[in-house]
Structure formats: structure tokens, C-alpha cells
Design a protein around this motif. Structure first.
Motif, PDB file in Angstrom:
ATOM      1  N   ILE A  70     -12.457   7.347  45.576  1.00 49.72           N
ATOM      2  CA  ILE A  70     -12.825   8.574  44.860  1.00 49.72           C
ATOM      3  C   ILE A  70     -11.721   8.974  43.885  1.00 49.72           C
ATOM      4  O   ILE A  70     -11.999   9.305  42.718  1.00 49.72           O
ATOM      5  N   LEU A  71     -10.472   8.937  44.331  1.00 53.83           N
ATOM      6  CA  LEU A  71      -9.350   9.305  43.452  1.00 53.83           C
ATOM      7  C   LEU A  71      -9.243   8.349  42.263  1.00 53.83           C
ATOM      8  O   LEU A  71      -9.013   8.791  41.126  1.00 53.83           O
ATOM      9  N   LEU A  72      -9.404   7.051  42.503  1.00 52.87           N
ATOM     10  CA  LEU A  72      -9.339   6.072  41.405  1.00 52.87           C
ATOM     11  C   LEU A  72     -10.474   6.276  40.410  1.00 52.87           C
ATOM     12  O   LEU A  72     -10.270   6.173  39.190  1.00 52.87           O
ATOM     13  N   LEU A  73     -11.673   6.552  40.920  1.00 58.17           N
ATOM     14  CA  LEU A  73     -12.804   6.808  40.020  1.00 58.17           C
ATOM     15  C   LEU A  73     -12.547   8.033  39.150  1.00 58.17           C
ATOM     16  O   LEU A  73     -12.754   8.001  37.934  1.00 58.17           O
ATOM     17  N   LEU A  74     -12.105   9.108  39.771  1.00 56.15           N
ATOM     18  CA  LEU A  74     -11.847  10.335  39.015  1.00 56.15           C
ATOM     19  C   LEU A  74     -10.737  10.123  37.985  1.00 56.15           C
ATOM     20  O   LEU A  74     -10.854  10.578  36.838  1.00 56.15           O
ATOM     21  N   ALA A  75      -9.686   9.422  38.376  1.00 57.23           N
ATOM     22  CA  ALA A  75      -8.594   9.153  37.434  1.00 57.23           C
ATOM     23  C   ALA A  75      -9.057   8.229  36.316  1.00 57.23           C
ATOM     24  O   ALA A  75      -8.751   8.473  35.137  1.00 57.23           O
ATOM     25  N   GLY A  76      -9.788   7.194  36.656  1.00 58.35           N
ATOM     26  CA  GLY A  76     -10.243   6.237  35.647  1.00 58.35           C
ATOM     27  C   GLY A  76     -11.231   6.840  34.662  1.00 58.35           C
ATOM     28  O   GLY A  76     -11.129   6.647  33.454  1.00 58.35           O
ATOM     29  N   VAL A 136      -8.033  13.760  29.986  1.00 56.49           N
ATOM     30  CA  VAL A 136      -6.750  14.379  30.296  1.00 56.49           C
ATOM     31  C   VAL A 136      -5.672  13.925  29.314  1.00 56.49           C
ATOM     32  O   VAL A 136      -4.894  14.743  28.811  1.00 56.49           O
ATOM     33  N   LEU A 137      -5.611  12.634  29.039  1.00 56.49           N
ATOM     34  CA  LEU A 137      -4.545  12.078  28.195  1.00 56.49           C
ATOM     35  C   LEU A 137      -4.959  11.908  26.732  1.00 56.49           C
ATOM     36  O   LEU A 137      -4.187  11.373  25.947  1.00 56.49           O
ATOM     37  N   ARG A 138      -6.176  12.348  26.417  1.00 57.44           N
ATOM     38  CA  ARG A 138      -6.743  12.150  25.080  1.00 57.44           C
ATOM     39  C   ARG A 138      -6.814  10.657  24.782  1.00 57.44           C
ATOM     40  O   ARG A 138      -6.100   9.868  25.392  1.00 57.44           O
ATOM     41  N   PRO A 139      -7.644  10.244  23.852  1.00 58.87           N
ATOM     42  CA  PRO A 139      -7.703   8.808  23.532  1.00 58.87           C
ATOM     43  C   PRO A 139      -6.321   8.308  23.098  1.00 58.87           C
ATOM     44  O   PRO A 139      -5.774   8.747  22.090  1.00 58.87           O
ATOM     45  N   SER A 140      -5.760   7.444  23.919  1.00 64.33           N
ATOM     46  CA  SER A 140      -4.418   6.932  23.660  1.00 64.33           C
ATOM     47  C   SER A 140      -4.253   5.624  24.422  1.00 64.33           C
ATOM     48  O   SER A 140      -5.034   5.328  25.325  1.00 64.33           O
ATOM     49  N   PRO A 141      -3.228   4.867  24.072  1.00 63.67           N
ATOM     50  CA  PRO A 141      -2.960   3.648  24.850  1.00 63.67           C
ATOM     51  C   PRO A 141      -2.722   3.953  26.333  1.00 63.67           C
ATOM     52  O   PRO A 141      -3.183   3.223  27.200  1.00 63.67           O
ATOM     53  N   ALA A 142      -2.019   5.030  26.628  1.00 67.57           N
ATOM     54  CA  ALA A 142      -1.757   5.382  28.028  1.00 67.57           C
ATOM     55  C   ALA A 142      -3.063   5.651  28.776  1.00 67.57           C
ATOM     56  O   ALA A 142      -3.229   5.214  29.921  1.00 67.57           O
ATOM     57  N   ALA A 143      -3.981   6.357  28.137  1.00 69.82           N
ATOM     58  CA  ALA A 143      -5.276   6.636  28.765  1.00 69.82           C
ATOM     59  C   ALA A 143      -6.032   5.345  29.043  1.00 69.82           C
ATOM     60  O   ALA A 143      -6.652   5.190  30.105  1.00 69.82           O
ATOM     61  N   ARG A 144      -5.982   4.408  28.113  1.00 66.02           N
ATOM     62  CA  ARG A 144      -6.683   3.134  28.305  1.00 66.02           C
ATOM     63  C   ARG A 144      -6.073   2.349  29.458  1.00 66.02           C
ATOM     64  O   ARG A 144      -6.785   1.768  30.269  1.00 66.02           O
ATOM     65  N   TYR A 145      -4.750   2.340  29.583  1.00 67.06           N
ATOM     66  CA  TYR A 145      -4.092   1.655  30.695  1.00 67.06           C
ATOM     67  C   TYR A 145      -4.488   2.291  32.029  1.00 67.06           C
ATOM     68  O   TYR A 145      -4.833   1.595  32.984  1.00 67.06           O
ATOM     69  N   VAL A 146      -4.437   3.620  32.103  1.00 69.61           N
ATOM     70  CA  VAL A 146      -4.808   4.326  33.337  1.00 69.61           C
ATOM     71  C   VAL A 146      -6.258   4.017  33.688  1.00 69.61           C
ATOM     72  O   VAL A 146      -6.583   3.712  34.847  1.00 69.61           O
ATOM     73  N   VAL A 205      -4.661 -11.487  39.182  1.00 66.72           N
ATOM     74  CA  VAL A 205      -4.890 -12.267  37.958  1.00 66.72           C
ATOM     75  C   VAL A 205      -5.692 -11.437  36.950  1.00 66.72           C
ATOM     76  O   VAL A 205      -5.350 -11.371  35.765  1.00 66.72           O
ATOM     77  N   GLY A 206      -6.761 -10.805  37.424  1.00 68.80           N
ATOM     78  CA  GLY A 206      -7.617 -10.027  36.528  1.00 68.80           C
ATOM     79  C   GLY A 206      -6.909  -8.837  35.908  1.00 68.80           C
ATOM     80  O   GLY A 206      -7.008  -8.592  34.701  1.00 68.80           O
ATOM     81  N   LEU A 207      -6.183  -8.107  36.712  1.00 66.41           N
ATOM     82  CA  LEU A 207      -5.465  -6.937  36.200  1.00 66.41           C
ATOM     83  C   LEU A 207      -4.356  -7.355  35.241  1.00 66.41           C
ATOM     84  O   LEU A 207      -4.165  -6.718  34.198  1.00 66.41           O
ATOM     85  N   THR A 208      -3.676  -8.439  35.569  1.00 64.63           N
ATOM     86  CA  THR A 208      -2.639  -8.957  34.666  1.00 64.63           C
ATOM     87  C   THR A 208      -3.256  -9.349  33.324  1.00 64.63           C
ATOM     88  O   THR A 208      -2.712  -9.007  32.265  1.00 64.63           O
ATOM     89  N   ALA A 209      -4.383 -10.045  33.364  1.00 66.57           N
ATOM     90  CA  ALA A 209      -5.054 -10.450  32.117  1.00 66.57           C
ATOM     91  C   ALA A 209      -5.485  -9.232  31.303  1.00 66.57           C
ATOM     92  O   ALA A 209      -5.330  -9.208  30.080  1.00 66.57           O
ATOM     93  N   GLN A 210      -6.007  -8.217  31.968  1.00 63.25           N
ATOM     94  CA  GLN A 210      -6.429  -7.008  31.259  1.00 63.25           C
ATOM     95  C   GLN A 210      -5.243  -6.311  30.597  1.00 63.25           C
ATOM     96  O   GLN A 210      -5.339  -5.864  29.452  1.00 63.25           O
ATOM     97  N   ILE A 211      -4.139  -6.222  31.294  1.00 62.94           N
ATOM     98  CA  ILE A 211      -2.952  -5.559  30.741  1.00 62.94           C
ATOM     99  C   ILE A 211      -2.382  -6.359  29.573  1.00 62.94           C
ATOM    100  O   ILE A 211      -2.006  -5.785  28.538  1.00 62.94           O
ATOM    101  N   ILE A 212      -2.327  -7.676  29.714  1.00 59.39           N
ATOM    102  CA  ILE A 212      -1.843  -8.521  28.604  1.00 59.39           C
ATOM    103  C   ILE A 212      -2.748  -8.348  27.392  1.00 59.39           C
ATOM    104  O   ILE A 212      -2.263  -8.201  26.268  1.00 59.39           O
ATOM    105  N   TYR A 213      -4.056  -8.345  27.609  1.00 60.23           N
ATOM    106  CA  TYR A 213      -4.997  -8.162  26.502  1.00 60.23           C
ATOM    107  C   TYR A 213      -4.779  -6.807  25.825  1.00 60.23           C
ATOM    108  O   TYR A 213      -4.729  -6.724  24.590  1.00 60.23           O
ATOM    109  N   LEU A 214      -4.643  -5.756  26.620  1.00 57.16           N
ATOM    110  CA  LEU A 214      -4.406  -4.419  26.051  1.00 57.16           C
ATOM    111  C   LEU A 214      -3.110  -4.377  25.249  1.00 57.16           C
ATOM    112  O   LEU A 214      -3.057  -3.803  24.166  1.00 57.16           O
TER     113      LEU A 214
END
Length: 164
Positions: free
Chosen positions: A70-76, A82-92, A144-153
Motif C-alpha cells: 500500500i505504501l509503495l503504491l501510494l508513493a509510486g 508531490v515532487l512535480r514532474p521531475s527526474p526525482a519523481a520518475r525515479y521514485v 536486474v529489472g530495476l537496475t535496467a530501469q534506472i540505467i535507462y532513466l
């Protein structure tokens, strides 16, 4: 059937649509896309599953998974608000929603192996090598998946910075 109560079936069927929705979005877009029809389906289905786990769970770890989900869904889903469209928001967003998929699949795989085939499940012990191997494979996919997503971002962000 499979030793599941009526409430257990509500939990299972309610959260089931999240699996194909997540798999499709990850295969197609490389991430969960919150502001889409499938993203809305994923959110609602995950909330149903996470909320009803408190009514059907028999192990304390299940409550922790429900709360974390529930916490991850709400944060995601709320990161961009909360962070406005930004790179930080996309990472979170990506990190939280990818972790939520992991928390969906971990108990799903565990329960399938502990209940199927009906009457003679593949796994009867939580320390079974088959179960531990399946859980380890999910953890490896997460890493592996999260690493690939972060590298892509990161690369996408660097590309935008060079064009500016």
C-alpha cells in the motif's frame, strides 16, 4: 478447492488482474505506467489484494507485505503530484512500482507452489529448495529489472541534458 476460503477467493480474484497488467506494461513500456487504463487497473487490483490480505493472512509477514505494498503504491502513484514532474519523481515512481510488482509476485509464486496441484502441492515446506529457488529467481529479476530501469532513466536524462 485449493484450501482457499470464500474471502480468500475474493482476495485472489481481486488482485489477479494486476499480474497481466503489470507484465504487459513492463514488456511494452519497461515500467508500470500509472496514468493509463492499465495503470488504473493495476492500482485498483493491487489495493484490493493488499487491503484484503489483512482478512485472509495467517502469517505476520503477510501483514508487512500488505502494508509495504500500500505504501509503495501510494508513493509510486503520488510521486509526480508531490515532487512535480521531475527526474526525482520518475525515479521514485519507477522504484516504488517495480517493488510493488515484486511484492505481488513473491506471495503469488509462494502460494501457487504451496497449493498446486490440489491435494499434492509441489511445496509443503517453506524451506523447500524449489520454493527458495523460485523466490531467489524473483529477487534476481527484481535486481536486474530495476537496475535496467534506472540505467535507462539515467541515459534518457543525460540525452535530454545534452539536447538542451
Amino acid at each position: 478447492m485449493f484450501g482457499i476460503s470464500t474471502l480468500g477467493w475474493v482476495h485472489t480474484i481481486g488482485s489477479l488482474p494486476a499480474i497481466p497488467a503489470a507484465l504487459y506494461m513492463i514488456a511494452r513500456h519497461g515500467r508500470i505506467v500509472p496514468r493509463s487504463g492499465l495503470g488504473a487497473l493495476y492500482f485498483v487490483s493491487m489495493l484490493i489484494g493488499a487491503a484484503t490480505v489483512f482478512l485472509v493472512a495467517h502469517q505476520p509477514v503477510s501483514y508487512g507485505i500488505g502494508i509495504a505494498t500500500i505504501l509503495l503504491l501510494l508513493a509510486g502513484y503520488g510521486a509526480e503530484r508531490v515532487l512535480r514532474p521531475s527526474p526525482a519523481a520518475r525515479y521514485v515512481e519507477i522504484i516504488c512500482l517495480t517493488l510493488s510488482v515484486f511484492l505481488l509476485m513473491l506471495p503469488t509464486v509462494t502460494e501457487i507452489l504451496r497449493r498446486v496441484p490440489d491435494g499434492h502441492p509441489l511445496v509443503t515446506d517453506l524451506k523447500s529448495p524449489l520454493l527458495l529457488g523460485a523466490q531467489g529467481a524473483l529477487l534476481a529479476l527484481l535486481i536486474v529489472g530495476l537496475t535496467a530501469q534506472i540505467i535507462y532513466l539515467r541515459r534518457a536524462g543525460q540525452g535530454r541534458a545534452k539536447r538542451s
